[in-house]
Design a protein around this motif. Structure first.
Motif, PDB file in Angstrom:
ATOM      1  N   ARG A 138       0.778  -1.212  -0.163  1.00 40.52           N
ATOM      2  CA  ARG A 138      -0.020  -0.097   0.177  1.00 40.52           C
ATOM      3  C   ARG A 138       0.841   1.258  -0.007  1.00 40.52           C
ATOM      4  O   ARG A 138       0.584   2.273  -0.725  1.00 40.52           O
TER       5      ARG A 138
ATOM      6  N   SER B  48      -5.607   2.217  -1.833  1.00 39.83           N
ATOM      7  CA  SER B  48      -6.042   1.119  -1.262  1.00 39.83           C
ATOM      8  C   SER B  48      -5.813   0.005  -2.169  1.00 39.83           C
ATOM      9  O   SER B  48      -6.180   0.203  -3.523  1.00 39.83           O
TER      10      SER B  48
ATOM     11  N   ASP C 168      -8.068  -2.515   2.483  1.00 42.53           N
ATOM     12  CA  ASP C 168      -7.180  -1.369   2.276  1.00 42.53           C
ATOM     13  C   ASP C 168      -5.687  -2.157   1.961  1.00 42.53           C
ATOM     14  O   ASP C 168      -4.730  -1.647   1.108  1.00 42.53           O
TER      15      ASP C 168
END
Length: 305
Positions: A121, A127, A230
């Motif tokens: 990430r 995300s 995420d």
């Protein structure tokens, strides 16, 4: 420095200990081999380098080709490719929620790094849920660290040596993958702990349920689902399904009759019929058909495959 080698023998891989399984016998058939351990500098974030190949004979674009099976995979990957015209590209490839079957595309060289779940990430700047089932140019994504890496790799010139590519990654990736603030570091730690708790593991009767894991980590189930969306891209439940079925695949022998009932028990399914139903849902065929090569029709490769 990790020594890279042409991958001409295919062997079944065993699951790793990060909550995702190694790519396994069925994900990259043909010229590839067992995964290569990443350089020491990358091991906090990269679990393995699981596709490195050079096509020497027959020439690129000639000779027989066959279908490529991409098994379900909860990992996000970074892929550096040398293209048939001598150019290069760098892709961020998101998790695969289901198996896909493609016609083979020959490339002079392809180097693929598997991120530990939740690690990609910061590099992507987005995300991971937005990348599920997709492959995108790293330079097109919002993360400045990713764009900087893409430019650094492009500066190596056309058709660089794999060792040079990996050396540049080992030099540049750690900065882009390190969480910047305390909140990001805490989130990274929670994702890592949740992945471990939801993973199939030797000696464990079954992975934890979403409710159990949320309670163990002192977060709500909603928070846990958001963390997974995420950081991993998938729901906790779908992650656990993929992890378990990949353990089934890793445990199935490549010759002879697999003992499906034993595999079902060893991987925590209620029974063989439960395992078969889960496998069919993720692969499009039952396990007996898959291991014997009776696969769905292959599709032409798109730009990111």
């Amino acid at each position: 420095m990790t020594t890279l080698r042409d991958r001409t023998a295919e062997q079944a891989a065993t699951p790793d200990h990060t909550g995702t399984s190694a790519s396994g016998h069925y994900s990259t058939p043909g010229r590839y081999g067992t995964p290569v351990a990443p350089p020491e500098a990358l091991r906090p974030w990269i679990t393995e380098i699981d596709s490195i190949h050079s096509v020497d004979a027959p020439a690129v674009g000639q000779g027989d080709t066959g279908p490529i099976t991409h098994v379900p995979d909860a990992a996000t990957r970074l892929v550096f490719r040398v293209l048939p015209d001598g150019g290069t590209d760098v892709l961020a490839v998101g998790p695969r929620a289901k198996a896909s079957y493609y016609e083979e595309k020959r490339l002079p060289m392809c180097l693929q790094l598997r991120f530990r779940p939740g690690a990609a990430r910061p590099l992507l700047g987005m995300s991971v849920r937005e990348l599920v089932g997709r492959a995108e140019s790293l330079e097109s994504l919002p993360g400045e660290a990713g764009r900087r890496l893409a430019r650094g790799l492009a500066a190596l010139g056309p058709a660089p040596d794999p060792e040079a590519v990996l050396a540049r990654m080992a030099e540049m990736l750690p900065d882009g993958l390190t969480p910047r603030d305390r909140g990001e570091r805490a989130r990274d730690g929670l994702v890592r702990a949740a992945v471990e708790a939801l993973s199939t593991a030797p000696g464990r009767d079954r992975p934890g349920t979403v409710t159990e894991v949320a309670r163990q980590l002192a977060v709500s189930e909603r928070q846990l689902r958001n963390l997974f969306a995420d950081g991993v891209g998938l729901s906790p439940k779908h992650f656990a399904r993929i992890d378990r079925v990949r353990h089934v695949l890793a445990g199935a022998p490549t010759e002879g009759n697999p003992r499906w009932a034993g595999l079902a028990h060893a991987t925590g399914y209620y029974d063989q019929s439960h395992m078969t139903a889960e496998f069919h849902a993720l692969f499009g065929v039952p396990p007996t058909a898959f291991v014997s090569g009776r696969l769905p029709a292959a599709r032409p490769c798109g730009p990111g495959h």
